[in-house]
Design a protein around this motif. Sequence first.
Motif, mmCIF file in Angstrom:
data_model
loop_
_atom_site.group_PDB
_atom_site.id
_atom_site.type_symbol
_atom_site.label_atom_id
_atom_site.label_comp_id
_atom_site.label_asym_id
_atom_site.label_seq_id
_atom_site.Cartn_x
_atom_site.Cartn_y
_atom_site.Cartn_z
ATOM 1 N N TYR A 80 -3.245 -0.367 14.257
ATOM 2 C CA TYR A 80 -2.552 0.215 13.110
ATOM 3 C C TYR A 80 -3.081 1.614 12.836
ATOM 4 N N PRO A 81 -2.262 2.535 12.274
ATOM 5 C CA PRO A 81 -0.837 2.359 12.043
ATOM 6 C C PRO A 81 -0.008 2.332 13.325
ATOM 7 N N GLU A 82 -0.523 2.986 14.385
ATOM 8 C CA GLU A 82 0.090 2.909 15.714
ATOM 9 C C GLU A 82 -1.007 3.078 16.756
ATOM 10 N N PRO A 198 -10.953 -2.008 -1.501
ATOM 11 C CA PRO A 198 -9.898 -1.472 -0.626
ATOM 12 C C PRO A 198 -10.262 -0.111 -0.041
ATOM 13 N N ASP A 199 -10.140 0.016 1.271
ATOM 14 C CA ASP A 199 -10.409 1.274 1.972
ATOM 15 C C ASP A 199 -9.834 1.149 3.384
ATOM 16 N N HIS A 200 -9.451 2.265 3.949
ATOM 17 C CA HIS A 200 -8.943 2.306 5.332
ATOM 18 C C HIS A 200 -7.798 1.304 5.552
ATOM 19 N N LEU A 201 -6.962 1.104 4.541
ATOM 20 C CA LEU A 201 -5.957 0.047 4.632
ATOM 21 C C LEU A 201 -4.882 0.359 5.670
ATOM 22 N N ASP A 202 -4.566 1.641 5.880
ATOM 23 C CA ASP A 202 -3.573 1.971 6.898
ATOM 24 C C ASP A 202 -4.091 1.643 8.288
ATOM 25 N N ARG A 203 -5.388 1.827 8.496
ATOM 26 C CA ARG A 203 -5.987 1.557 9.804
ATOM 27 C C ARG A 203 -6.018 0.053 10.116
#
Length: 467
Positions: A80-82, A198-203
């Motif tokens: 993630y994210p890609e 919560p941290d680095h949630l996109d990763r």
Amino acid sequence: MIPVQGFAGKKVAVLGLGRSGLATAVALEAGGATPVVWDDNEAARDAAEKQGYPATDLRKAGVWEDIATLIVSPGIPHLYPEPNPVVRNATAAGVPIDNDIGLFFRSFATYEWDGFDVAPRVIAITGSNGKSTTAALIHHVLTHARRPSQLAGNIGRGVLDIDPAHDGEVVVLELSSYQTELARSLTPDVAVFTNLSPDHLDRHGGIGGYFAAKRRLFAEGGPDRAVIGVDEKEGRFLANQMAEGPADDRVIRISVDAKLTGPGWAVFARKGFLSEYRKGRQMGSIDLRKIKGLPGAHNHQNACAAYAAVRTLGIAPKVIKAAFHSFGGLAHRSQIVGTANGVTYVNDSKATNVDAAQKALLAFRNIRWIAGGQGKTGGISSLAPHLGNVRKAYLIGASAEEFASQLGDTPYQICETMERAVAAASKDAEEGDTVLLAPAAASFDQYKSFEHRGDDFTAIVAALIDG
């Protein structure tokens, strides 16, 4: 350096040629492997070539036929994210993916250990906040106790760049979620979980993925001892999963929110006093209130984690207490950088999210708060209940306007730059005030890193005081 074992005579791809990537290439070569390196950044490729590692374009599908594994640097996304295109190619070719942490754990132990009186040990620390201070504090206690120790990972040296172990040595590793999520081997002797926010949630694809990445440190290798902060539901769940029952002292629960006196092993801090309980009996106590290097409840949590970790090694409470008093704190983490005219200046540039900023805001009184930078999802709205100690906010960076709209009745001034913020805060400050840099945001809008930001604050304060 730790020569990498298990790949002699094989080609190993390395993606990312920063500090850890180059150290990985050197360690692979020392272990008899042939590193095949690539970085998407041309300058990084040029720097690697000057060190004898010419780049091979790993974005091309045809290069993967004789590659044994791919080693990915921590900052490069693999899911993630890609996924990075190189990672996507390796996955399609069926090439295993690992990182330098996995290589370290498979390579650290050697046959030379058979001649040691005491086998070396590894303490690994993860969590959202406090892991750097906890790791540094553990290392400091070990040094004070004259136990051989090395500090590495996300702090200190790269894991493959450390020296081979000595008899009885303890390696202290700070590990981020980026490092734990991909490592194929995670086998510390003692694993520490500080907390979760919560941290680095996109990763990680959300909070569940973020927690799962940290949980791997405990689930993959089964440490001999697990030190777990239980002030959040994730920590309580993890402790429950690791323990066979309430009296299982392989799990040491730590807290700054609750008194833990059950049949197991626990370390907690209440009203500035750290207490150790085992089998319902108090085994040790330390007054943390006058330890200058560990101000505030968040540092008391770090103290509990470090205390528990070194107690598993048999270090006595009185030795730990003496070491705590000589701990000077860690740069950019509630670091006192100057005092003038009764005003204290504190650098907490590492407070890059709201949870870390909240802890800093609760640690001091009469605060002139410098905040802002590259804001994260939600801004600082969740800090509203914790602004009682803030006399005025001085906002910098890209998030200044957004943060201003979320401060409620707290006075503020939009300063844009660090220099203007320090000058304004210093002008307004009265005796007994604290000028606190706790940005609650990333640094990349104006600085290369949180360290760069903190160094700028420190330099401006020094010039102001000396001037």
